[in-house]
Design an enzyme around this catalytic site. Structure first.
Site, PDB file in Angstrom:
ATOM      1  N   GLU A  91      34.517  50.028  44.944  1.00  0.00           N
ATOM      2  CA  GLU A  91      34.235  50.142  43.530  1.00  0.00           C
ATOM      3  C   GLU A  91      33.637  48.876  42.952  1.00  0.00           C
ATOM      4  O   GLU A  91      33.894  47.783  43.424  1.00  0.00           O
ATOM      5  CB  GLU A  91      35.518  50.477  42.774  1.00  0.00           C
ATOM      6  CG  GLU A  91      35.859  51.934  42.932  1.00  0.00           C
ATOM      7  CD  GLU A  91      37.059  52.321  42.097  1.00  0.00           C
ATOM      8  OE1 GLU A  91      37.197  53.507  41.819  1.00  0.00           O
ATOM      9  OE2 GLU A  91      37.851  51.439  41.732  1.00  0.00           O
ATOM     10  N   CYS A 104      32.182  43.062  38.382  1.00  0.00           N
ATOM     11  CA  CYS A 104      33.220  42.773  39.365  1.00  0.00           C
ATOM     12  C   CYS A 104      32.820  43.453  40.678  1.00  0.00           C
ATOM     13  O   CYS A 104      32.706  44.675  40.743  1.00  0.00           O
ATOM     14  CB  CYS A 104      34.550  43.313  38.834  1.00  0.00           C
ATOM     15  SG  CYS A 104      35.906  43.033  39.960  1.00  0.00           S
ATOM     16  N   CYS A 111      41.408  45.261  52.948  1.00  0.00           N
ATOM     17  CA  CYS A 111      41.620  43.816  53.080  1.00  0.00           C
ATOM     18  C   CYS A 111      42.741  43.606  54.082  1.00  0.00           C
ATOM     19  O   CYS A 111      43.718  44.347  54.107  1.00  0.00           O
ATOM     20  CB  CYS A 111      42.000  43.200  51.739  1.00  0.00           C
ATOM     21  SG  CYS A 111      42.248  41.412  51.826  1.00  0.00           S
ATOM     22  N   CYS A 115      48.580  41.183  50.695  1.00  0.00           N
ATOM     23  CA  CYS A 115      49.394  40.736  49.561  1.00  0.00           C
ATOM     24  C   CYS A 115      50.206  41.952  49.097  1.00  0.00           C
ATOM     25  O   CYS A 115      49.674  43.059  49.000  1.00  0.00           O
ATOM     26  CB  CYS A 115      48.517  40.207  48.436  1.00  0.00           C
ATOM     27  SG  CYS A 115      47.474  38.837  48.978  1.00  0.00           S
ATOM     28  N   CYS A 118      49.231  44.286  45.980  1.00  0.00           N
ATOM     29  CA  CYS A 118      47.819  44.672  45.866  1.00  0.00           C
ATOM     30  C   CYS A 118      47.591  45.984  46.606  1.00  0.00           C
ATOM     31  O   CYS A 118      47.915  46.093  47.795  1.00  0.00           O
ATOM     32  CB  CYS A 118      46.950  43.570  46.465  1.00  0.00           C
ATOM     33  SG  CYS A 118      45.210  44.010  46.595  1.00  0.00           S
ATOM     34  N   SER A 202      36.627  34.688  44.065  1.00  0.00           N
ATOM     35  CA  SER A 202      38.082  34.669  43.965  1.00  0.00           C
ATOM     36  C   SER A 202      38.658  34.735  45.377  1.00  0.00           C
ATOM     37  O   SER A 202      38.301  35.609  46.163  1.00  0.00           O
ATOM     38  CB  SER A 202      38.550  35.883  43.153  1.00  0.00           C
ATOM     39  OG  SER A 202      39.955  35.959  43.168  1.00  0.00           O
ATOM     40  N   CYS A 344      40.206  45.047  37.266  1.00  0.00           N
ATOM     41  CA  CYS A 344      39.792  44.271  38.440  1.00  0.00           C
ATOM     42  C   CYS A 344      40.982  44.019  39.346  1.00  0.00           C
ATOM     43  O   CYS A 344      42.085  43.830  38.900  1.00  0.00           O
ATOM     44  CB  CYS A 344      39.254  42.923  37.997  1.00  0.00           C
ATOM     45  SG  CYS A 344      37.491  42.853  37.955  1.00  0.00           S
TER      46      CYS A 344
HETATM   47  N1  SAH Z   1      40.914  38.869  47.634  1.00  0.00           N
HETATM   48  C1  SAH Z   1      40.576  38.075  46.523  1.00  0.00           C
HETATM   49  C2  SAH Z   1      39.752  38.777  45.480  1.00  0.00           C
HETATM   50  C3  SAH Z   1      40.068  40.205  45.147  1.00  0.00           C
HETATM   51  S1  SAH Z   1      41.518  40.508  44.245  1.00  0.00           S
HETATM   52  C4  SAH Z   1      41.828  37.483  45.907  1.00  0.00           C
HETATM   53  O1  SAH Z   1      42.915  37.882  46.261  1.00  0.00           O
HETATM   54  O2  SAH Z   1      41.664  36.565  45.088  1.00  0.00           O
HETATM   55  C5  SAH Z   1      41.165  39.921  42.616  1.00  0.00           C
HETATM   56  C6  SAH Z   1      42.409  39.555  41.840  1.00  0.00           C
HETATM   57  O3  SAH Z   1      43.197  40.702  41.484  1.00  0.00           O
HETATM   58  C7  SAH Z   1      43.324  38.644  42.627  1.00  0.00           C
HETATM   59  O4  SAH Z   1      43.799  37.590  41.844  1.00  0.00           O
HETATM   60  C8  SAH Z   1      44.438  39.596  43.000  1.00  0.00           C
HETATM   61  O5  SAH Z   1      45.604  38.916  43.329  1.00  0.00           O
HETATM   62  C9  SAH Z   1      44.568  40.458  41.776  1.00  0.00           C
HETATM   63  N2  SAH Z   1      45.333  41.700  41.986  1.00  0.00           N
HETATM   64  C10 SAH Z   1      45.474  42.391  43.126  1.00  0.00           C
HETATM   65  N3  SAH Z   1      46.301  43.451  42.938  1.00  0.00           N
HETATM   66  C11 SAH Z   1      46.690  43.428  41.654  1.00  0.00           C
HETATM   67  C12 SAH Z   1      47.518  44.261  40.843  1.00  0.00           C
HETATM   68  N4  SAH Z   1      48.115  45.340  41.338  1.00  0.00           N
HETATM   69  N5  SAH Z   1      47.684  43.919  39.545  1.00  0.00           N
HETATM   70  C13 SAH Z   1      47.053  42.849  39.039  1.00  0.00           C
HETATM   71  N6  SAH Z   1      46.240  42.041  39.737  1.00  0.00           N
HETATM   72  C14 SAH Z   1      46.058  42.309  41.036  1.00  0.00           C
HETATM   73 FE1  SF4 Z   2      43.289  41.014  49.830  1.00  0.00          FE
HETATM   74 FE2  SF4 Z   2      43.023  39.791  47.446  1.00  0.00          FE
HETATM   75 FE3  SF4 Z   2      44.415  42.103  47.689  1.00  0.00          FE
HETATM   76 FE4  SF4 Z   2      45.414  39.852  48.701  1.00  0.00          FE
HETATM   77  S1  SF4 Z   2      45.007  40.290  46.533  1.00  0.00           S
HETATM   78  S2  SF4 Z   2      45.372  41.851  49.727  1.00  0.00           S
HETATM   79  S3  SF4 Z   2      43.562  38.843  49.415  1.00  0.00           S
HETATM   80  S4  SF4 Z   2      42.243  41.833  48.023  1.00  0.00           S
END
Ligand code: SAH
Ligand code: SF4
Length: 367
Positions: A91, A104, A111, A115, A118, A202, A344
Site C-alpha cells: 500500500e 508514504c 518484513c 516487531c 506491527c 524510517s 502509516c
Molecule cells: N520498518 C520501518 C518503516 C516502516 S514502519 C520502521 O520500523 O521504522 C513505520 C512506522 O510505523 C514505524 O515507526 C513503526 O514502528 C510504526 N508502526 C508499526 N506498526 C504500528 C502500529 N500498529 N501502530 C502504530 N504505529 C505502528
Molecule cells: Fe518491520 Fe518496521 Fe514493522 Fe518492525 S515496525 S516489523 S521494522 S515494518
C-alpha cells in the site's frame, strides 16, 4: 530481454542507452518523459527520433505496479493498493496538508524484523520490492494526483507530492540497494527533484545500514525507538538484541554529521501500559541526551489479536509534557484516513495474507 525503464536511475538509463549506441542526452530526454511528464507510451515521446522510439518499443517497457484498488478518504487521504504478484499487496498513502503533500511509500512485501506491535511484522517477510515497484508508487501517485484539483484550494498542482516518507510496509534499510536507487530518482532534478530534507527513511535501527545510508544517500532519518531501555526494546523491537540502544544512539550521532537536517526524528508507538508511563519518558530523556532529536508519538493502531491497546489520552498528555518540559519538540501523529485504514505503519497487513483470501475480498469490494 525486455528492460523495465522504471528500474533504472539516470546513470543506469544512460549506460543502457550507451550499450545500444545512443547518446546520454537521449537518456535524459526519456528520463524526463518518464518521471516529469509521467508518460509510459513511447509513441507520445514526440521529440525522440522515430527509430529510437521503435527500438524502445521492442526492447523496453515502462511498468509501474498494477493498481488493484484506489480509495479516497473523507479527509482527502488517498490510498492505493498495488498488486505485486499472486496474493501480494502493498500500500501507498497520500496525505494532503495545506503546505505539503506527503506520500508514504512501501519498501518490502512483509518484513522480517517481527516487531510485536506491527501487523506487517506479524505477517513475516515475503520479498524485497524492485526499484520499479518503489519508484512506481511515486510515479503513479504524482501523475494521477496532478490531474485532479486540490480539495481545499481547488488548484491543479504540477507536483502534488512534495514529501516522501519510507514508512509503509517493510524495513527500507533491509532492501538497501533498491531503496537507495529509488531515493536517488526521487531527489534527481531530472526526475522528481525532491529536497533531501523532504525525503525521510524510517528504520527500526539497522546500524551498519544507517552508516551506509549516510555515505550513499543522506536523507532525513526517522528511527523507530519505541522503548527507552534495552530490556523493553528487546521485547518489542527484536532487532534491538543485535543492535542495542547504545549502538543505535552512537549511529544516530554519526548520521547527523551527514544528514540534511540537524536532528533525528524518533518515532515512538504508544502501547497502553507497556511503554507509555512517566518513567519511560524520563528514561528517554536520559537516553537521548547527546542526540539532537524530535519525538513523534504515534498512538498504537490496533489490529486483530495484536495483544496491545491504544493508550488513553491522559497518559499520552503526561508523557508528552515530560518530554516537552525537558525541551524536546514533540509531535503526536494525527490519525488520518481512518475510514480507509490508511494510517502509516500498518499498511496492507490485512491484505497480504499468503492465502490470497483478503486480496480476493478487496477485489470484490473494488468491483
Ligand atoms: N520498518 C520501518 C518503516 C516502516 S514502519 C520502521 O520500523 O521504522 C513505520 C512506522 O510505523 C514505524 O515507526 C513503526 O514502528 C510504526 N508502526 C508499526 N506498526 C504500528 C502500529 N500498529 N501502530 C502504530 N504505529 C505502528
Ligand atoms: Fe518491520 Fe518496521 Fe514493522 Fe518492525 S515496525 S516489523 S521494522 S515494518
Amino acid at each position: 530481454m525486455t528492460q523495465n525503464l522504471l528500474d533504472l536511475d539516470l546513470a543506469g538509463l544512460t549506460t543502457w542507452f550507451g550499450e545500444r549506441g545512443e547518446k546520454p542526452f537521449r537518456a535524459r530526454q526519456v528520463f524526463h518523459w518518464l518521471h516529469q511528464a509521467g508518460v509510459a507510451d513511447f509513441a507520445q515521446m514526440t521529440d525522440i527520433a522515430k527509430s529510437l522510439r521503435e527500438k524502445l518499443q521492442q526492447q523496453a517497457v515502462v511498468q509501474a505496479p498494477a493498481i488493484s484498488y484506489a480509495h479516497t478518504s473523507t479527509d482527502g487521504t488517498r490510498k492505493w493498493l498495488f498488486d505485486v504478484g499472486v496474493a501480494n499487496g502493498i500500500e501507498t498513502v497520500f496525505i494532503p496538508e495545506d503546505d505539503r503533500g506527503t506520500l508514504c511509500v512501501s519498501s518490502q512485501v512483509g518484513c522480517a524484523l517481527e516487531c510485536t506491535f506491527c501487523s506487517t511484522g506479524r505477517q513475516g517477510f515475503n520479498r524485497n520490492l524492485t526499484v520499479a515497484e518503489i519508484i512506481g508508487q511515486l510515479w503513479v501517485a504524482q501523475h494521477s494526483l496532478k490531474t485532479e484539483p486540490n480539495r481545499t484550494t481547488g488548484e491543479i498542482s504540477e507536483r502534488p507530492v512534495t514529501n516522501v516518507v519510507m514508512m509503509g510496509m517493510g524495513e527500507p534499510l533491509a532492501n538497501f540497494e533498491n531503496v537507495v536507487t529509488a531515493l536517488g530518482i526521487m531527489l534527481d532534478d531530472h526526475a522528481y527533484g525532491l529536497s533531501r530534507r523532504r525525503v525521510t527513511v524510517s528504520t527500526s535501527g539497522l546500524v551498519p545500514a544507517m552508516d551506509r545510508l549516510a555515505e550513499r544517500c543522506p536523507v532525513a532519518l526517522a528511527v523507530s525507538l519505541h522503548a527507552p531501555n534495552d530490556a523493553l526494546r528487546d521485547q518489542i523491537v527484536p532487532i534491538n538484541k543485535k543492535y542495542p540502544l547504545a549502538e543505535l544512539m552512537a549511529a544516530c550521532r554519526r548520521y547527523l554529521v551527514h544528514a540534511p537536517r540537524d536532528f533525528i526524528t524518533f518515532e515512538y508507538v504508544m502501547l497502553a501500559g507497556v511503554n507509555d508511563q512517566p518513567e519511560h519518558a524520563r528514561q528517554l530523556i536520559a537516553l537521548t541526551r547527546d542526540v539532537p532529536c524530535k519525538f513523534n508519538l504515534i498512538p498504537f493502531n490496533p489490529f486483530p489479536d495484536s495483544g496491545y491497546e491504544k493508550p488513553r489520552s491522559e497518559p499520552m498528555r503526561v508523557f508528552r509534557e515530560i518530554l516537552q518540559d525537558a525541551g524536546y519538540v514533540v509531535t503526536t501523529r494525527k490519525t488520518r484516513g481512518d475510514d480507509i485504514d490508511a494510517a502509516c505503519g500498518q499498511l496492507a497487513g490485512k491484505v497480504a495474507d499468503k492465502s490470497g483470501r483478503v486480496m480476493k475480498r478487496i477485489h470484490k469490494e473494488a468491483a
